[in-house]
Design a protein around this motif. Structure first.
Motif, PDB file in Angstrom:
ATOM      1  N   LEU A   1      71.008 -25.998 117.917  1.00 16.31           N
ATOM      2  CA  LEU A   1      71.709 -26.009 116.372  1.00 16.31           C
ATOM      3  C   LEU A   1      72.714 -27.040 116.525  1.00 16.31           C
ATOM      4  CD1 LEU A   1      70.105 -22.976 115.751  1.00 16.31           C
ATOM      5  CD2 LEU A   1      68.828 -25.113 115.163  1.00 16.31           C
ATOM      6  N   ALA A   2      73.383 -26.968 117.531  1.00 14.93           N
ATOM      7  CA  ALA A   2      75.026 -27.941 117.214  1.00 14.93           C
ATOM      8  C   ALA A   2      75.177 -28.686 116.689  1.00 14.93           C
ATOM      9  CB  ALA A   2      75.434 -28.478 118.365  1.00 14.93           C
TER      10      ALA A   2
ATOM     11  N   ALA B   1      80.757 -24.161 118.882  1.00 13.78           N
ATOM     12  CA  ALA B   1      80.723 -23.474 117.858  1.00 13.78           C
ATOM     13  C   ALA B   1      80.518 -23.791 116.611  1.00 13.78           C
ATOM     14  CB  ALA B   1      81.764 -22.680 117.878  1.00 13.78           C
ATOM     15  N   THR B   2      79.791 -25.168 115.597  1.00 17.80           N
ATOM     16  CA  THR B   2      79.809 -25.181 114.932  1.00 17.80           C
ATOM     17  C   THR B   2      78.611 -26.062 114.964  1.00 17.80           C
ATOM     18  OG1 THR B   2      82.037 -26.284 114.480  1.00 17.80           O
ATOM     19  CG2 THR B   2      80.084 -26.599 113.378  1.00 17.80           C
TER      20      THR B   2
ATOM     21  N   ASP C   1      80.493 -21.586 113.267  1.00 20.74           N
ATOM     22  CA  ASP C   1      80.799 -22.293 111.728  1.00 20.74           C
ATOM     23  C   ASP C   1      79.858 -23.134 111.602  1.00 20.74           C
ATOM     24  OD1 ASP C   1      82.374 -24.383 110.463  1.00 20.74           O
ATOM     25  OD2 ASP C   1      82.949 -22.568 110.055  1.00 20.74           O
ATOM     26  N   ILE C   2      79.784 -22.810 109.743  1.00 23.27           N
ATOM     27  CA  ILE C   2      78.270 -23.550 109.838  1.00 23.27           C
ATOM     28  C   ILE C   2      79.032 -23.562 107.763  1.00 23.27           C
ATOM     29  CG2 ILE C   2      75.784 -23.987 107.858  1.00 23.27           C
ATOM     30  CD1 ILE C   2      75.189 -21.334 110.220  1.00 23.27           C
TER      31      ILE C   2
ATOM     32  N   ARG D   1      78.065 -14.979 112.421  1.00 25.50           N
ATOM     33  CA  ARG D   1      77.526 -14.317 113.737  1.00 25.50           C
ATOM     34  C   ARG D   1      75.412 -14.594 114.216  1.00 25.50           C
ATOM     35  NH1 ARG D   1      79.437 -10.270 117.228  1.00 25.50           N
ATOM     36  NH2 ARG D   1      81.065  -9.711 115.685  1.00 25.50           N
ATOM     37  N   LEU D   2      75.648 -15.233 115.414  1.00 26.35           N
ATOM     38  CA  LEU D   2      74.446 -16.239 116.072  1.00 26.35           C
ATOM     39  C   LEU D   2      73.499 -14.894 116.628  1.00 26.35           C
ATOM     40  CD1 LEU D   2      72.749 -18.978 116.136  1.00 26.35           C
ATOM     41  CD2 LEU D   2      72.239 -17.566 117.914  1.00 26.35           C
TER      42      LEU D   2
END
Length: 175
Positions: free
Chosen positions: A69-70, A76-77, A162-163, A169-170
């Motif tokens: 999903l990066a 972390a985004t 971060d989205i 929090r995943l």
């Protein structure tokens, strides 16, 4: 005087006293107790236990955040488009060709995407302030998998992501 017995004591070839017996049995019981206590710890590294689910949760979370999903930039985004498509049930080939996403199977096939056997339970949730987050214009809920079992041991691994400039929090739960 060889061969004759004189005095009040006679010998029958045994020199064991009660004290000798107690010391011998004590040593024997200590050795047996130590063996029963120590041998299982020798075999413990080869037994599958809760440690395996922790490793699966950590590696699965790392794969989702750092690869599947990066988005562009730091690990972390998350890509908002790819994350939306992942939780929306979009086909992996379409997501790869249209939006350059790195996942092959969507959230409905989480076991396949993470390469985890079907006998393990998986639950993926992306939350913001304790509430399941949504992504995209359609407000797709970022949740996949059944609710974790209360009767089994559940291991979880989380990452702060971060989205679209917002912090989430995943969390991946494995049982």
């Amino acid at each position: 005087m060889s061969g004759e017995h004189t005095g009040a004591f006679t010998t029958d070839g045994r020199a064991q006293t009660v004290l000798d017996f107690v010391v011998g049995m004590s040593v024997f019981l200590v050795v047996v107790g130590f063996t029963f206590a120590f041998v299982p710890t020798l075999l413990e590294p080869y037994a599958v236990g809760d440690g395996a689910t922790v490793i699966v949760a950590e590696r699965g979370t790392a794969q989702l955040v750092e690869s599947s999903l990066a988005g562009p930039g730091s690990t972390a985004t998350l890509s908002p488009v790819c994350t939306h498509a992942f939780f929306n049930g979009t086909d992996g080939e379409r997501a790869a060709s249209e939006w350059d996403c790195n996942w092959e199977s969507n959230a409905e096939e989480l076991h396949v995407e993470l390469g985890i056997d079907e006998f393990r339970g998986l639950n993926l949730t992306v939350t913001q302030s304790g509430v399941v987050g949504t992504v995209g214009e359609e407000d797709v809920r970022m949740h996949a998998g059944p609710t974790p079992s209360r009767s089994e041991s559940v291991s979880a691994a989380s990452r702060i992501v971060d989205i679209n400039g917002e912090t989430y929090r995943l969390t991946l739960r494995v049982w």
